[in-house]
Design a protein around this motif. Structure first.
Motif, mmCIF file in Angstrom:
data_model
loop_
_atom_site.group_PDB
_atom_site.id
_atom_site.type_symbol
_atom_site.label_atom_id
_atom_site.label_comp_id
_atom_site.label_asym_id
_atom_site.label_seq_id
_atom_site.Cartn_x
_atom_site.Cartn_y
_atom_site.Cartn_z
ATOM 1 N N GLN A 153 0.839 -1.208 0.000
ATOM 2 C CA GLN A 153 0.000 0.000 0.000
ATOM 3 C C GLN A 153 0.871 1.254 0.000
ATOM 4 O O GLN A 153 0.657 2.179 -0.789
ATOM 5 C CB GLN A 153 -0.909 0.007 1.233
ATOM 6 C CG GLN A 153 -1.863 1.188 1.245
ATOM 7 C CD GLN A 153 -2.180 1.701 2.647
ATOM 8 O OE1 GLN A 153 -1.936 1.029 3.640
ATOM 9 N NE2 GLN A 153 -2.733 2.882 2.712
ATOM 10 N N ARG A 177 -3.299 4.349 -7.636
ATOM 11 C CA ARG A 177 -4.247 4.812 -6.619
ATOM 12 C C ARG A 177 -5.197 3.688 -6.212
ATOM 13 O O ARG A 177 -5.481 3.476 -5.040
ATOM 14 C CB ARG A 177 -5.039 5.995 -7.169
ATOM 15 C CG ARG A 177 -5.997 6.588 -6.162
ATOM 16 C CD ARG A 177 -6.853 7.679 -6.806
ATOM 17 N NE ARG A 177 -7.535 8.456 -5.787
ATOM 18 C CZ ARG A 177 -8.643 8.062 -5.163
ATOM 19 N NH1 ARG A 177 -9.180 6.901 -5.469
ATOM 20 N NH2 ARG A 177 -9.202 8.810 -4.249
ATOM 21 N N HIS A 197 -3.413 1.172 -4.178
ATOM 22 C CA HIS A 197 -3.116 1.794 -2.872
ATOM 23 C C HIS A 197 -4.322 1.673 -1.924
ATOM 24 O O HIS A 197 -4.186 1.199 -0.804
ATOM 25 C CB HIS A 197 -2.755 3.269 -3.100
ATOM 26 C CG HIS A 197 -2.517 4.080 -1.861
ATOM 27 N ND1 HIS A 197 -1.527 3.781 -0.948
ATOM 28 C CD2 HIS A 197 -3.121 5.211 -1.382
ATOM 29 C CE1 HIS A 197 -1.536 4.684 0.031
ATOM 30 N NE2 HIS A 197 -2.506 5.557 -0.200
ATOM 31 N N ILE A 198 -5.480 2.074 -2.386
ATOM 32 C CA ILE A 198 -6.602 2.087 -1.434
ATOM 33 C C ILE A 198 -7.267 0.717 -1.284
ATOM 34 O O ILE A 198 -7.804 0.414 -0.231
ATOM 35 C CB ILE A 198 -7.631 3.213 -1.726
ATOM 36 C CG1 ILE A 198 -8.232 3.080 -3.097
ATOM 37 C CG2 ILE A 198 -7.007 4.565 -1.506
ATOM 38 C CD1 ILE A 198 -9.263 4.176 -3.387
ATOM 39 N N GLN A 221 -8.507 18.048 -1.812
ATOM 40 C CA GLN A 221 -7.470 17.338 -1.073
ATOM 41 C C GLN A 221 -7.798 17.294 0.417
ATOM 42 O O GLN A 221 -7.205 16.544 1.179
ATOM 43 C CB GLN A 221 -6.094 17.989 -1.299
ATOM 44 C CG GLN A 221 -5.573 17.785 -2.702
ATOM 45 C CD GLN A 221 -5.376 16.318 -3.038
ATOM 46 O OE1 GLN A 221 -4.822 15.548 -2.254
ATOM 47 N NE2 GLN A 221 -5.849 15.893 -4.198
ATOM 48 N N HIS A 252 -6.675 9.961 5.085
ATOM 49 C CA HIS A 252 -5.403 9.424 5.578
ATOM 50 C C HIS A 252 -5.359 9.371 7.107
ATOM 51 O O HIS A 252 -5.026 8.354 7.693
ATOM 52 C CB HIS A 252 -4.221 10.255 5.051
ATOM 53 C CG HIS A 252 -3.837 9.877 3.661
ATOM 54 N ND1 HIS A 252 -4.452 10.398 2.557
ATOM 55 C CD2 HIS A 252 -2.927 8.990 3.191
ATOM 56 C CE1 HIS A 252 -3.929 9.859 1.468
ATOM 57 N NE2 HIS A 252 -3.004 9.002 1.817
ATOM 58 N N ARG A 277 3.665 16.309 0.931
ATOM 59 C CA ARG A 277 3.019 15.017 1.128
ATOM 60 C C ARG A 277 3.956 13.894 0.685
ATOM 61 O O ARG A 277 4.080 12.873 1.364
ATOM 62 C CB ARG A 277 1.693 14.949 0.374
ATOM 63 C CG ARG A 277 0.889 13.708 0.715
ATOM 64 C CD ARG A 277 1.095 12.568 -0.238
ATOM 65 N NE ARG A 277 0.630 12.927 -1.553
ATOM 66 C CZ ARG A 277 -0.639 12.854 -1.942
ATOM 67 N NH1 ARG A 277 -1.528 12.387 -1.122
ATOM 68 N NH2 ARG A 277 -0.971 13.209 -3.147
ATOM 69 N N GLY A 286 5.509 11.140 2.975
ATOM 70 C CA GLY A 286 5.244 9.745 2.607
ATOM 71 C C GLY A 286 6.509 8.911 2.756
ATOM 72 O O GLY A 286 6.469 7.774 3.236
#
Ligand code: HEM
Ligand code: HEM
Ligand SMILES: [Fe+2]
Length: 482
Positions: free
Chosen positions: A32, A59, A62-63, A352, A359, A449, A453
């Protein structure tokens, strides 16, 4: 954790199976983060990995990996608690083990297909074989059906053991909650070509999972963990658990209205959504106060008995679980409330800002406590009475939490700029969107970000190293002390 596969001290099948789920969960968590970083870099350099690993796919993985690793960790934690709470050996564990392998194989295939087939038309066949195009729960239909079968087996293991063993309050809530959690998945499975209807039901999974059934599940874990880690009184934690069940289901169900503002549903959802979703943080605050109050009380009681210092039997687990109380409150309670009223949401919707909330809430409310449960598992697997935090545990928790908080702040600033320029000043047009993306606050927010990360990933690496080594170290410490 991995080192303990062969040498673990576990004698019951439920806990062994729990550890198997934990191991896959942590691997998916790593995947992830890597794909999140790819997507974050693509915000800054859009041509990065273009046509090799597109933003849409990075994306999506990732989710979806996020949801799947959390479900794995939840199943793992349920199996872990099962035999301990019921004081009965797990029923049909062989079948449970088979289900684990089937699920893991299916997920591997699904992810490979996501990565191989990056673009193409959306057809009946792609819904069955590639993905459904429903954010967070994109598994293709064949896998959807497989998941239901596997979850039924898991549920049978839990339910049958519960019926035969001791039925504690924690277990009763768990059994009821898991039924609701699994049942809701089905609402996100059927297909309609009316996009409003599709979204309407899709929210039944997404919102009612994270804001109702998962939150109750976290209450179960917190109650169990507090008993294990600091010897909290069962009556106290169970009483709060029941209150939380009541309040979270109440506010969570009608609070769903905060997703029905702009998708074509009737306007009465504005009032319902505003009122009930604004009430949602109440149980979160209660949970927060309760966890810390209980802890303080236990500490005081221990001192009174003349037991010097802390009575925490698993340092890293306790740290992650306390972090959960803060994280849940901040991510879901505060960052959620920020944008939940329709008067505000009309400006923030889908900026955003939403990602900032996504998050911090997922990390704060779920990642933290699930990692805490993994540490409890490791302690059991190595059979040690006391597990102190190591340098790696501390770096792991600090860098991961700092990184996620940093990402949240960066995204909040980028979202703020979108609200002011794109929405308020330029009226939210197509053109306004692109103007806002070019401005320094947005670009710098995206840069920070990405940097944060990397900090998060560094924390994760410390965490994994710690999970692989802490058990052995605790064993050595214990041997030395003896
Ligand atoms: C742990 C619990 C929670 C989690 C994990 C969570 C997670 C998320 C995520 C991932 C989204 C984005 C969904 C999308 O892709 O569109 C979202 C949206 C949203 N959340 Fe939460 N949330 C939680 C609790 C809350 C609470 C308690 C509130 C309100 C007090 C809230 C208010 C909202 C609102 C208003 C949106 C819609 C944002 C928009 O218009 O774009 N959330 N949440
Ligand atoms: C290495 C660290 C991470 C990076 C670089 C990262 C990056 C990203 C990016 C670029 C997106 C797409 C956002 C968009 O479409 O505008 C995203 C979405 C998301 N990520 Fe992460 N992420 C990371 C870690 C995490 C963690 C630890 C969690 C939760 C535990 C998480 C949960 C989410 C969620 C829920 C979304 C969907 C948000 C929404 O659409 O509102 N991510 N992430
Ligand atoms: Fe929601």
């Amino acid at each position: 954790m991995l080192a303990s596969i062969k040498t673990n001290h576990l004698t019951n099948d439920g806990q062994k199976l729990g550890m198997m789920y934990f191991r896959v969960a942590i691997i998916l968590f790593g995947a992830q983060l890597l794909l999140g970083l790819v997507a974050a870099i693509q915000f800054l350099a859009p041509s990065f990995l273009f046509e090799i690993l597109d933003f849409s796919v990075a994306r999506m993985v990732h989710i979806n990996a996020l949801v799947v690793w959390m479900l794995y960790a939840m199943i793992g934690a349920s199996y872990w608690m099962l035999t301990d709470e019921t004081e009965h050996e797990g029923v049909h564990m062989g079948l449970g083990k088979l289900a684990f392998w089937v699920l893991t194989a299916a997920i591997t295939v699904v992810v490979l297909v996501y990565l191989i087939v990056q673009v193409g038309p959306g057809t009946e066949a792609s819904i069955w074989l590639i993905h459904e195009g429903r954010e967070y729960i994109e598994a293709p239909r064949w896998a959807d059906i497989g998941i239901v079968v596997v979850i039924l087996i898991f549920y049978w293991n839990i339910f049958a053991t519960y019926m035969k063993g001791k039925q504690t309050g924690i277990m009763t809530v768990l059994v009821a909650d898991l039924l609701a959690l699994a049942g809701l998945y089905v609402t996100g499975m059927f297909f309609t070509d009316n996009i409003s209807m599709d979204q309407f039901w899709w929210w039944w999974v997404i919102h009612l999972w994270v804001e109702a059934t998962w939150e109750v599940y976290v209450g179960v874990l917190a109650a169990y963990a507090l008993i294990k880690l600091i010897g909290a009184k069962r009556e106290i934690v169970e009483m709060w658990l029941w209150i939380e069940v009541l309040m979270l289901f109440g506010s969570g169900v009608l609070g769903m209205g905060h997703h029905y503002f702009w998708i074509g549903t009737p306007e009465y959802w504005w009032e319902i959504g505003a009122l009930f979703s604004a009430l949602e943080p109440v149980p979160l605050v209660a949970m927060f106060v309760h966890v810390l109050y209980d802890w303080g009380k236990q500490q005081g009681a221990a001192k009174e008995r003349g037991e010097a210092g802390s009575v925490i039997v698993n340092g890293p687990a306790m740290t992650w679980i306390v972090l959960n109380a803060f994280g849940n409150f901040l991510g879901a309670g505060i960052w959620g409330f920020f944008h939940t009223l329709p008067q505000v949401n009309i400006y923030t919707h889908g900026t955003q800002f939403t990602a900032a909330h996504g998050h911090l809430s997922f990390f704060g409310a779920y990642a933290t406590i699930l990692i805490g449960m993994m540490y409890i598992g490791i302690q059991g697997a190595y059979g040690v009475k006391r597990m102190k935090a190591t340098f790696n545990s501390k770096m792991g928790v600090f860098l991961t939490a700092f990184g996620v908080m940093g990402m949240t702040i960066a995204l909040t600033i980028a979202g703020y700029e979108q609200v002011l320029v794109e929405r308020a000043e330029l009226g939210g047009t197509w053109n306004a969107y692109f103007v806002a993306q070019e401005l320094p606050w947005y670009i710098q927010g995206q840069l920070w970000r990405a940097i944060m990360g990397v900090v998060t990933l560094a924390g994760f690496i410390y965490l994994v190293v710690d999970m692989l080594t802490i058990g052995k170290k605790a064993q050595q410490d214990e041997a030395q002390a003896a």
